[in-house]
Design a protein around this motif. Structure first.
Motif, PDB file in Angstrom:
ATOM      1  N   THR A 163       0.847  -1.193   0.000  1.00 43.82           N
ATOM      2  CA  THR A 163       0.000   0.000   0.000  1.00 43.82           C
ATOM      3  C   THR A 163       0.886   1.248   0.000  1.00 43.82           C
ATOM      4  O   THR A 163       1.999   1.227   0.533  1.00 43.82           O
ATOM      5  N   PRO A 164       0.392   2.342  -0.595  1.00 45.18           N
ATOM      6  CA  PRO A 164       1.196   3.573  -0.640  1.00 45.18           C
ATOM      7  C   PRO A 164       1.338   4.200   0.740  1.00 45.18           C
ATOM      8  O   PRO A 164       0.445   4.091   1.578  1.00 45.18           O
ATOM      9  N   VAL A 165       2.488   4.856   0.960  1.00 49.79           N
ATOM     10  CA  VAL A 165       2.724   5.563   2.215  1.00 49.79           C
ATOM     11  C   VAL A 165       2.775   7.060   1.945  1.00 49.79           C
ATOM     12  O   VAL A 165       1.945   7.815   2.428  1.00 49.79           O
ATOM     13  N   GLU A 166       3.771   7.495   1.148  1.00 49.72           N
ATOM     14  CA  GLU A 166       3.881   8.924   0.843  1.00 49.72           C
ATOM     15  C   GLU A 166       4.878   9.156  -0.282  1.00 49.72           C
ATOM     16  O   GLU A 166       5.635   8.268  -0.659  1.00 49.72           O
ATOM     17  N   THR A 167       4.853  10.383  -0.782  1.00 51.24           N
ATOM     18  CA  THR A 167       5.838  10.836  -1.760  1.00 51.24           C
ATOM     19  C   THR A 167       6.776  11.775  -1.028  1.00 51.24           C
ATOM     20  O   THR A 167       6.331  12.697  -0.347  1.00 51.24           O
ATOM     21  N   ARG A 186      11.723  -2.538 -14.420  1.00 49.60           N
ATOM     22  CA  ARG A 186      11.481  -2.093 -15.800  1.00 49.60           C
ATOM     23  C   ARG A 186      10.020  -1.739 -15.999  1.00 49.60           C
ATOM     24  O   ARG A 186       9.130  -2.494 -15.637  1.00 49.60           O
ATOM     25  N   LEU A 187       9.791  -0.574 -16.554  1.00 52.24           N
ATOM     26  CA  LEU A 187       8.456  -0.087 -16.931  1.00 52.24           C
ATOM     27  C   LEU A 187       7.511   0.192 -15.770  1.00 52.24           C
ATOM     28  O   LEU A 187       6.331   0.424 -15.985  1.00 52.24           O
ATOM     29  N   THR A 188       7.991   0.194 -14.539  1.00 53.57           N
ATOM     30  CA  THR A 188       7.098   0.430 -13.407  1.00 53.57           C
ATOM     31  C   THR A 188       6.454   1.803 -13.457  1.00 53.57           C
ATOM     32  O   THR A 188       5.250   1.931 -13.261  1.00 53.57           O
ATOM     33  N   THR A 189       7.236   2.848 -13.722  1.00 54.21           N
ATOM     34  CA  THR A 189       6.666   4.191 -13.759  1.00 54.21           C
ATOM     35  C   THR A 189       5.685   4.335 -14.919  1.00 54.21           C
ATOM     36  O   THR A 189       4.624   4.947 -14.765  1.00 54.21           O
ATOM     37  N   VAL A 190       5.997   3.736 -16.053  1.00 52.11           N
ATOM     38  CA  VAL A 190       5.078   3.760 -17.196  1.00 52.11           C
ATOM     39  C   VAL A 190       3.767   3.068 -16.804  1.00 52.11           C
ATOM     40  O   VAL A 190       2.672   3.580 -17.061  1.00 52.11           O
ATOM     41  N   SER A 191       3.877   1.915 -16.154  1.00 51.47           N
ATOM     42  CA  SER A 191       2.685   1.187 -15.713  1.00 51.47           C
ATOM     43  C   SER A 191       1.897   1.989 -14.686  1.00 51.47           C
ATOM     44  O   SER A 191       0.672   1.970 -14.690  1.00 51.47           O
ATOM     45  N   ALA A 192       2.587   2.692 -13.808  1.00 50.38           N
ATOM     46  CA  ALA A 192       1.920   3.509 -12.797  1.00 50.38           C
ATOM     47  C   ALA A 192       1.130   4.638 -13.462  1.00 50.38           C
ATOM     48  O   ALA A 192      -0.018   4.904 -13.094  1.00 50.38           O
ATOM     49  N   HIS A 193       1.730   5.296 -14.457  1.00 51.24           N
ATOM     50  CA  HIS A 193       1.016   6.346 -15.187  1.00 51.24           C
ATOM     51  C   HIS A 193      -0.221   5.778 -15.880  1.00 51.24           C
ATOM     52  O   HIS A 193      -1.289   6.384 -15.858  1.00 51.24           O
ATOM     53  N   ARG A 194      -0.089   4.617 -16.500  1.00 53.57           N
ATOM     54  CA  ARG A 194      -1.230   3.977 -17.174  1.00 53.57           C
ATOM     55  C   ARG A 194      -2.350   3.661 -16.189  1.00 53.57           C
ATOM     56  O   ARG A 194      -3.516   3.873 -16.475  1.00 53.57           O
ATOM     57  N   ALA A 195      -1.980   3.122 -15.030  1.00 54.91           N
ATOM     58  CA  ALA A 195      -2.976   2.782 -14.015  1.00 54.91           C
ATOM     59  C   ALA A 195      -3.706   4.029 -13.524  1.00 54.91           C
ATOM     60  O   ALA A 195      -4.934   4.027 -13.376  1.00 54.91           O
ATOM     61  N   LEU A 196      -2.968   5.100 -13.320  1.00 53.83           N
ATOM     62  CA  LEU A 196      -3.594   6.351 -12.875  1.00 53.83           C
ATOM     63  C   LEU A 196      -4.509   6.918 -13.956  1.00 53.83           C
ATOM     64  O   LEU A 196      -5.600   7.397 -13.667  1.00 53.83           O
ATOM     65  N   HIS A 197      -4.054   6.863 -15.201  1.00 53.49           N
ATOM     66  CA  HIS A 197      -4.859   7.366 -16.311  1.00 53.49           C
ATOM     67  C   HIS A 197      -6.152   6.554 -16.457  1.00 53.49           C
ATOM     68  O   HIS A 197      -7.242   7.120 -16.603  1.00 53.49           O
ATOM     69  N   SER A 198      -6.037   5.226 -16.372  1.00 57.88           N
ATOM     70  CA  SER A 198      -7.228   4.387 -16.535  1.00 57.88           C
ATOM     71  C   SER A 198      -8.192   4.526 -15.362  1.00 57.88           C
ATOM     72  O   SER A 198      -9.371   4.244 -15.492  1.00 57.88           O
ATOM     73  N   ARG A 206       1.766  13.399 -11.077  1.00 54.79           N
ATOM     74  CA  ARG A 206       3.041  13.620 -10.392  1.00 54.79           C
ATOM     75  C   ARG A 206       2.917  13.510  -8.881  1.00 54.79           C
ATOM     76  O   ARG A 206       3.855  13.102  -8.214  1.00 54.79           O
ATOM     77  N   GLN A 207       1.762  13.906  -8.351  1.00 56.44           N
ATOM     78  CA  GLN A 207       1.566  13.898  -6.904  1.00 56.44           C
ATOM     79  C   GLN A 207       1.589  12.489  -6.324  1.00 56.44           C
ATOM     80  O   GLN A 207       1.952  12.295  -5.173  1.00 56.44           O
ATOM     81  N   VAL A 208       1.188  11.496  -7.124  1.00 54.76           N
ATOM     82  CA  VAL A 208       1.072  10.143  -6.576  1.00 54.76           C
ATOM     83  C   VAL A 208       1.779   9.062  -7.394  1.00 54.76           C
ATOM     84  O   VAL A 208       1.867   7.932  -6.945  1.00 54.76           O
ATOM     85  N   VAL A 209       2.273   9.384  -8.579  1.00 49.92           N
ATOM     86  CA  VAL A 209       2.843   8.345  -9.446  1.00 49.92           C
ATOM     87  C   VAL A 209       4.026   7.635  -8.790  1.00 49.92           C
ATOM     88  O   VAL A 209       4.197   6.423  -8.958  1.00 49.92           O
ATOM     89  N   ASP A 210       4.820   8.333  -7.999  1.00 50.70           N
ATOM     90  CA  ASP A 210       5.962   7.705  -7.341  1.00 50.70           C
ATOM     91  C   ASP A 210       5.501   6.711  -6.279  1.00 50.70           C
ATOM     92  O   ASP A 210       6.104   5.659  -6.105  1.00 50.70           O
ATOM     93  N   GLN A 211       4.398   7.049  -5.582  1.00 47.48           N
ATOM     94  CA  GLN A 211       3.835   6.111  -4.604  1.00 47.48           C
ATOM     95  C   GLN A 211       3.293   4.870  -5.304  1.00 47.48           C
ATOM     96  O   GLN A 211       3.503   3.743  -4.842  1.00 47.48           O
ATOM     97  N   VAL A 212       2.600   5.063  -6.415  1.00 44.82           N
ATOM     98  CA  VAL A 212       2.039   3.939  -7.168  1.00 44.82           C
ATOM     99  C   VAL A 212       3.179   3.059  -7.694  1.00 44.82           C
ATOM    100  O   VAL A 212       3.104   1.824  -7.625  1.00 44.82           O
TER     101      VAL A 212
END
Length: 177
Positions: free
Chosen positions: A39-43, A110-122, A131-137
């Motif tokens: 689970t996410p904690v913080e950025t 590999r590709l974690t940040t790309v996958s995180a952006h996709r998950a947030l977009h979907s 940007r506020q949460v992509v690093d946590q995701v």
């Protein structure tokens, strides 16, 4: 179905942390005591991130900190991987005295940040707010991958990071240490 992680040899019950290292921000995630779900904690701001991860590890008595190691699709490592390795080494050094039993490990992300952006977009989150949460995701994805590997293999994943030792310390005799 396999039993809880704490019943498997070599994997005691306890919290694990996941870290996604960026140039500006660092995402932090944690697991439950059984190592089942991340689970996410913080950025965190990059400049204070190592100290904050240390505080969290000590507070939660974390058994392992999984730091994402960004590689290209071919497996090659570039500047981002170098920064992740340096961050992991810094964490290992900070943990050496207050919590020597806490492992720091690098795990392929590999590709974690790309996958995180996709998950947030979907999920309907606007790109500007990613940007506020992509690093946590991304940290959650890194940690969940490590947890899944632990459950399937019965062992820790990734590459163990040792605290770097200074050359002067290596020159000292055992009696001096």
């Amino acid at each position: 179905m396999s039993g809880p992680v704490d019943e498997q040899p070599g994997l005691p019950r306890g919290v694990r942390l996941g870290v996604d290292v960026g140039d500006v921000r660092v995402g932090l995630a944690r697991s439950d005591l059984d190592g089942l779900i991340a689970t996410p904690v913080e950025t965190l701001g990059r400049d204070t991130a190592a100290r904050r991860v240390l505080e969290e590890a000590l507070e939660l008595e974390a058994h392992v900190i999984m730091v994402g190691l960004p590689r290209s699709l071919s497996g090659a490592e570039g500047a981002a991987a170098e920064k992740a390795r340096a961050f992991a080494a810094e964490l290992a050094t900070l943990l050496e005295t207050p919590s020597p039993q806490t492992e720091v490990r690098l795990i392929d992300e590999r590709l974690t940040t790309v996958s995180a952006h996709r998950a947030l977009h979907s999920s309907g989150r606007k790109g500007r707010r990613h940007r506020q949460v992509v690093d946590q995701v991304a940290a959650v994805m890194i940690l969940q991958q490590a947890l899944d590997l632990e459950r399937s293999s019965g062992r820790r994943g990734g590459e163990l990071v040792e605290a770097p030792h200074h050359p002067a310390e290596q020159d000292r005799t055992e009696e001096e240490r």
